[in-house]
Write a protein that holds these residues in place. Structure first.
Motif, PDB file in Angstrom:
ATOM      1  N   GLN A 226       0.851  -1.386   0.029  1.00  0.00           N
ATOM      2  CA  GLN A 226       0.078   0.117  -0.028  1.00  0.00           C
ATOM      3  C   GLN A 226       0.752   1.346   0.059  1.00  0.00           C
ATOM      4  N   LEU A 227       1.825   1.245   0.965  1.00  0.00           N
ATOM      5  CA  LEU A 227       3.003   2.272   1.035  1.00  0.00           C
ATOM      6  C   LEU A 227       3.468   2.658  -0.449  1.00  0.00           C
ATOM      7  N   ASP A 228       3.878   1.526  -1.315  1.00  0.00           N
ATOM      8  CA  ASP A 228       4.461   1.872  -2.385  1.00  0.00           C
ATOM      9  C   ASP A 228       3.724   2.173  -3.555  1.00  0.00           C
ATOM     10  N   ARG A 229       2.196   1.816  -3.572  1.00  0.00           N
ATOM     11  CA  ARG A 229       1.381   2.332  -4.287  1.00  0.00           C
ATOM     12  C   ARG A 229       1.154   3.920  -3.959  1.00  0.00           C
ATOM     13  N   MET A 230       0.946   4.429  -2.823  1.00  0.00           N
ATOM     14  CA  MET A 230       0.778   5.634  -2.483  1.00  0.00           C
ATOM     15  C   MET A 230       1.976   6.387  -2.991  1.00  0.00           C
ATOM     16  N   THR A 231       3.322   5.961  -2.856  1.00  0.00           N
ATOM     17  CA  THR A 231       4.514   6.897  -3.383  1.00  0.00           C
ATOM     18  C   THR A 231       4.247   6.844  -4.897  1.00  0.00           C
ATOM     19  N   ASP A 232       3.918   5.475  -5.587  1.00  0.00           N
ATOM     20  CA  ASP A 232       3.688   5.824  -7.112  1.00  0.00           C
ATOM     21  C   ASP A 232       2.815   6.692  -7.421  1.00  0.00           C
ATOM     22  N   ARG A 233       1.547   6.741  -6.835  1.00  0.00           N
ATOM     23  CA  ARG A 233       0.574   7.751  -7.230  1.00  0.00           C
ATOM     24  C   ARG A 233       0.914   9.205  -6.865  1.00  0.00           C
ATOM     25  N   LEU A 234       1.358   9.340  -5.632  1.00  0.00           N
ATOM     26  CA  LEU A 234       1.942  10.911  -5.619  1.00  0.00           C
ATOM     27  C   LEU A 234       3.099  11.078  -6.471  1.00  0.00           C
ATOM     28  N   SER A 235       3.961  10.327  -6.907  1.00  0.00           N
ATOM     29  CA  SER A 235       4.810  10.347  -8.082  1.00  0.00           C
ATOM     30  C   SER A 235       4.362  11.018  -9.486  1.00  0.00           C
ATOM     31  N   SER A 236       2.941  10.461  -9.823  1.00  0.00           N
ATOM     32  CA  SER A 236       2.371  10.672 -10.943  1.00  0.00           C
ATOM     33  C   SER A 236       2.131  11.888 -11.058  1.00  0.00           C
ATOM     34  N   LEU A 237       1.933  12.703  -9.972  1.00  0.00           N
ATOM     35  CA  LEU A 237       1.479  14.301  -9.752  1.00  0.00           C
ATOM     36  C   LEU A 237       2.778  15.059  -9.430  1.00  0.00           C
ATOM     37  N   GLY A 238       4.108  14.183  -9.559  1.00  0.00           N
ATOM     38  CA  GLY A 238       5.240  15.032  -9.210  1.00  0.00           C
ATOM     39  C   GLY A 238       5.462  15.222  -7.679  1.00  0.00           C
ATOM     40  N   VAL A 239       4.834  14.397  -6.850  1.00  0.00           N
ATOM     41  CA  VAL A 239       4.927  14.885  -5.424  1.00  0.00           C
ATOM     42  C   VAL A 239       5.912  13.794  -4.627  1.00  0.00           C
ATOM     43  N   ILE A 310      -6.189   7.504 -10.504  1.00  0.00           N
ATOM     44  CA  ILE A 310      -5.656   7.516  -9.305  1.00  0.00           C
ATOM     45  C   ILE A 310      -7.074   6.876  -8.347  1.00  0.00           C
ATOM     46  N   LEU A 311      -8.015   7.505  -8.572  1.00  0.00           N
ATOM     47  CA  LEU A 311      -9.233   7.230  -7.839  1.00  0.00           C
ATOM     48  C   LEU A 311      -9.810   6.108  -8.512  1.00  0.00           C
ATOM     49  N   ALA A 312      -9.704   5.733  -9.518  1.00  0.00           N
ATOM     50  CA  ALA A 312     -10.225   4.494 -10.235  1.00  0.00           C
ATOM     51  C   ALA A 312      -9.515   3.214  -9.800  1.00  0.00           C
ATOM     52  N   ASP A 313      -7.941   3.572  -9.397  1.00  0.00           N
ATOM     53  CA  ASP A 313      -7.154   2.707  -8.623  1.00  0.00           C
ATOM     54  C   ASP A 313      -7.820   2.039  -7.290  1.00  0.00           C
ATOM     55  N   PHE A 314      -8.125   3.009  -6.404  1.00  0.00           N
ATOM     56  CA  PHE A 314      -8.459   2.996  -5.293  1.00  0.00           C
ATOM     57  C   PHE A 314      -9.560   1.697  -5.287  1.00  0.00           C
ATOM     58  N   THR A 315     -10.455   1.882  -6.332  1.00  0.00           N
ATOM     59  CA  THR A 315     -11.689   0.938  -6.411  1.00  0.00           C
ATOM     60  C   THR A 315     -11.229  -0.615  -6.517  1.00  0.00           C
ATOM     61  N   LYS A 316      -9.788  -0.852  -7.062  1.00  0.00           N
ATOM     62  CA  LYS A 316      -9.079  -1.961  -7.180  1.00  0.00           C
ATOM     63  C   LYS A 316      -8.840  -2.444  -5.714  1.00  0.00           C
ATOM     64  N   GLU A 317      -8.865  -1.818  -4.873  1.00  0.00           N
ATOM     65  CA  GLU A 317      -8.329  -2.353  -3.705  1.00  0.00           C
ATOM     66  C   GLU A 317      -9.579  -2.458  -2.704  1.00  0.00           C
ATOM     67  N   GLY A 318     -10.729  -2.649  -3.194  1.00  0.00           N
ATOM     68  CA  GLY A 318     -12.064  -2.778  -2.383  1.00  0.00           C
ATOM     69  C   GLY A 318     -12.657  -1.683  -1.818  1.00  0.00           C
ATOM     70  N   LYS A 319     -12.294  -0.444  -2.168  1.00  0.00           N
ATOM     71  CA  LYS A 319     -12.653   0.756  -1.781  1.00  0.00           C
ATOM     72  C   LYS A 319     -13.819   1.251  -2.640  1.00  0.00           C
ATOM     73  N   ARG A 320     -14.554   1.978  -2.467  1.00  0.00           N
ATOM     74  CA  ARG A 320     -15.525   2.835  -3.214  1.00  0.00           C
ATOM     75  C   ARG A 320     -15.383   4.458  -3.138  1.00  0.00           C
TER      76      ARG A 320
END
Length: 378
Positions: A226-239, A310-320
């Motif tokens: 989860q931490l790795d995915r969070m890091t990748d998602r932030l990186s996609s926004l340059g963060v 990123i929002l679409a990715d959240f749903t692949k982890e069982g979230k809405r």
């Protein structure tokens, strides 16, 4: 997970029924009732946590009953009913609030199993008291009408957990220094408001929640992905972010730009305000509802499209996900994801809101219909 919501006389929503899927987008002109849908859920959450009707607390400050009820008609009741998908059952919590008191009910697969009515003859509790969280905690309160009260109580507890895990971001926030010690456990609003006062409770809570979730992910190897995915998602926004606790103590979150640390308050609004949604959305529990108002705020069109992914990715982890949006880029990106087969069409619902004579009406839009989506913004 969220399946359906029914609203009566809550602000401009006089009679609204919405079905939900995994990704849900509410769009339309300003002041047409989009935020009202999200606020109704936040209102229920903060009321259940306080165990009483709470129009003004850490998530929302709505005023008094007269300001919230449709057309300011205090003779009308406010009704909010939330239906969830359980593991095998459909769970429904319903709340009716009026000037005369409150009525709560809980149903499993359409069969009422529990009820509380403050207007019952002989009831001595305050008219705004809520008993659902008390009953869910196993401490009694209300009347069990189910033949299996123990099972009903178990389902009530699951429903309470769903409300507690709900994430509501009324705007995406970046965070910097806060004069508040980092808690050892998951921060509660009560702990924070007792020290800081209501005016900053939400910001303090979210800031500490971000640090808590990141540190939790670092402590437990099972959360490393989860931490790795969070890091990748932030990186996609340059963060990149660097959270830590200063002496004082204070919570600080810095951003990294080209290897140099920059205080969040000195970074651009778009990057700064996206941190909370991506971090907390990434590290939230499966089954959680992530609600964000206008996640595209201050973002370049390219990053708006990245946010949609990123929002679409959240749903692949069982979230809405439930968002309001004024962005053609967000909707068109979701359309492309559906057409490419990355996101199933049935996983996306788009509702267009319009207001006529102070009454909100919502109509569903086909996310694959490019012309219909473009017409929304013409």
């Amino acid at each position: 997970m969220l399946k359906h919501i029914h609203l009566e006389n809550f602000k401009a929503q006089q009679a609204t029924d919405l079905d939900f899927s995994k990704i849900n987008v509410l769009t339309g002109f300003n002041s047409t009732g989009k935020t009202t849908v999200i606020q109704s859920l936040a209102f229920v959450k903060q009321s259940l946590q306080k165990k009483e009707l709470s129009f003004n607390d850490y998530l929302l400050r709505l005023g008094d009953y007269r300001e919230v009820v449709s057309r300011h008609d205090t003779d009308l009741p406010i009704r909010i009913s939330v239906t969830l998908d359980g593991d095998a059952e459909e769970l429904q919590y319903s709340l009716e609030a009026s000037m005369g008191g409150v009525v709560e009910s809980f149903a499993v697969d359409g069969e009422e199993g529990w009820k509380w009515d403050s207007r019952t003859d002989g009831a001595v509790e305050a008219s705004g008291r809520l008993f659902f969280p008390i009953a869910a905690g196993g401490y009694g309160g209300g009347v069990f009408t189910s033949p299996d009260p123990a099972k009903t109580m178990q389902e009530q507890k699951r429903t309470m957990g769903w409300f507690e895990n709900m994430l509501y971001l009324s705007s995406n926030r970046g965070f910097t220094k806060y004069n508040y010690p980092l808690l050892a456990g998951k921060p509660t609003v009560e702990d924070i408001s007792n020290r800081t006062g209501d005016s900053s409770a939400l910001e303090e809570w979210l800031s500490n929640l971000i640090i808590y979730r990141i540190n939790e992910a670092k402590r437990y190897p099972a959360m490393e992905a989860q931490l790795d995915r969070m890091t990748d998602r932030l990186s996609s926004l340059g963060v990149e972010i660097s959270p830590y606790v200063m002496s004082g103590p204070s919570v600080v979150i810095d951003l990294a730009e080209s290897g140099m640390w920059v205080s969040a308050v000195n970074s651009g609004y778009g990057v700064n305000q996206s941190v909370a949604s991506i971090v907390l959305g990434s590290l939230s529990e499966p089954g959680s509802l992530v609600m964000i108002e206008e996640p595209e705020t201050h973002l370049h069109p390219r990053f708006q499209r990245a946010m949609a992914k990123i929002l679409a990715d959240f749903t692949k982890e069982g979230k809405r996900v439930l968002i309001t949006s004024h962005s053609d880029h967000v909707l068109q990106e979701l359309r492309k994801l559906v057409l490419a087969g990355t996101v199933p069409e049935e996983d996306v619902k788009v509702y267009h809101f319009a207001k006529e004579d102070r009454i909100t009406r919502a109509s569903e839009i086909d996310v694959t219909d490019e012309a219909a989506l473009r017409e929304l913004f013409s």
